[in-house]
Design a protein around this motif. Sequence first.
Motif, PDB file in Angstrom:
ATOM      1  N   THR A  44     -13.089 -25.766   9.954  1.00 17.29           N
ATOM      2  CA  THR A  44     -14.504 -25.775  10.495  1.00 17.29           C
ATOM      3  C   THR A  44     -14.655 -26.105  11.762  1.00 17.29           C
ATOM      4  O   THR A  44     -13.816 -26.707  12.532  1.00 17.29           O
ATOM      5  CB  THR A  44     -15.344 -26.858   9.803  1.00 17.29           C
ATOM      6  N   ARG A  48     -19.259 -25.974  10.879  1.00 21.61           N
ATOM      7  CA  ARG A  48     -19.648 -24.609  10.384  1.00 21.61           C
ATOM      8  C   ARG A  48     -18.226 -23.963  10.298  1.00 21.61           C
ATOM      9  O   ARG A  48     -17.324 -23.836  11.332  1.00 21.61           O
ATOM     10  CB  ARG A  48     -20.654 -23.807  11.540  1.00 21.61           C
ATOM     11  N   PRO A  49     -18.028 -23.332   9.135  1.00 15.89           N
ATOM     12  CA  PRO A  49     -16.882 -22.616   8.921  1.00 15.89           C
ATOM     13  C   PRO A  49     -16.576 -21.593  10.228  1.00 15.89           C
ATOM     14  O   PRO A  49     -17.590 -20.965  10.822  1.00 15.89           O
ATOM     15  CB  PRO A  49     -17.138 -21.545   7.565  1.00 15.89           C
ATOM     16  N   ASP A  51     -14.828 -18.731  10.605  1.00 19.72           N
ATOM     17  CA  ASP A  51     -15.257 -17.281  10.497  1.00 19.72           C
ATOM     18  C   ASP A  51     -16.721 -17.027  10.552  1.00 19.72           C
ATOM     19  O   ASP A  51     -17.097 -15.857  11.067  1.00 19.72           O
ATOM     20  CB  ASP A  51     -14.604 -16.676   9.249  1.00 19.72           C
ATOM     21  N   GLN A  52     -17.547 -18.058  10.391  1.00 19.58           N
ATOM     22  CA  GLN A  52     -18.994 -17.628  10.554  1.00 19.58           C
ATOM     23  C   GLN A  52     -19.540 -17.674  12.019  1.00 19.58           C
ATOM     24  O   GLN A  52     -20.598 -16.745  12.399  1.00 19.58           O
ATOM     25  CB  GLN A  52     -19.950 -18.637   9.747  1.00 19.58           C
ATOM     26  N   TRP A  53     -18.672 -18.219  12.995  1.00 16.75           N
ATOM     27  CA  TRP A  53     -19.181 -18.189  14.337  1.00 16.75           C
ATOM     28  C   TRP A  53     -18.958 -17.016  14.927  1.00 16.75           C
ATOM     29  O   TRP A  53     -19.905 -16.210  15.408  1.00 16.75           O
ATOM     30  CB  TRP A  53     -18.227 -19.223  14.905  1.00 16.75           C
ATOM     31  N   GLY A  55     -19.043 -14.070  13.331  1.00 13.65           N
ATOM     32  CA  GLY A  55     -20.055 -13.146  12.844  1.00 13.65           C
ATOM     33  C   GLY A  55     -21.384 -13.177  13.506  1.00 13.65           C
ATOM     34  O   GLY A  55     -21.879 -12.303  13.867  1.00 13.65           O
ATOM     35  N   ALA A  56     -21.659 -14.466  13.765  1.00 13.49           N
ATOM     36  CA  ALA A  56     -23.031 -14.829  14.252  1.00 13.49           C
ATOM     37  C   ALA A  56     -22.968 -14.418  15.844  1.00 13.49           C
ATOM     38  O   ALA A  56     -24.068 -14.074  16.206  1.00 13.49           O
ATOM     39  CB  ALA A  56     -23.205 -16.258  14.376  1.00 13.49           C
TER      40      ALA A  56
END
Length: 99
Positions: A44, A48-49, A51-53, A55-56
């Motif tokens: 994290t 936040r995970p 990998d989500q950063w 993508g966002a």
Amino acid sequence: MFAGRRVLVVGTGNSATDIATELAGQADEVLISARRGVWVLPKTLFGRPTDQWNGALAAVLPWRLRQRLSQTMLRLAPGARRVRRCRRRPRACSRTTRR
């Protein structure tokens, strides 16, 4: 089995990283051998995970700007490490370093 020993893990792929993580709790010292410098990311990043950063950020920023922003976030994040590449004194550079 590894208590009191120095262990060298060759490579920085998923399996090698998992093995190094598991051995860190048992061995006295765990060294990672890498062909070139790599980022070892925490699961994290700022709650936040990781990998989500990406993508966002990909939805709103061009690649170069996203790359610089990601590198800055990793430098500031607790738990992010960069494994350095050493040419002259491998012993002095063998440990992972905080950047």
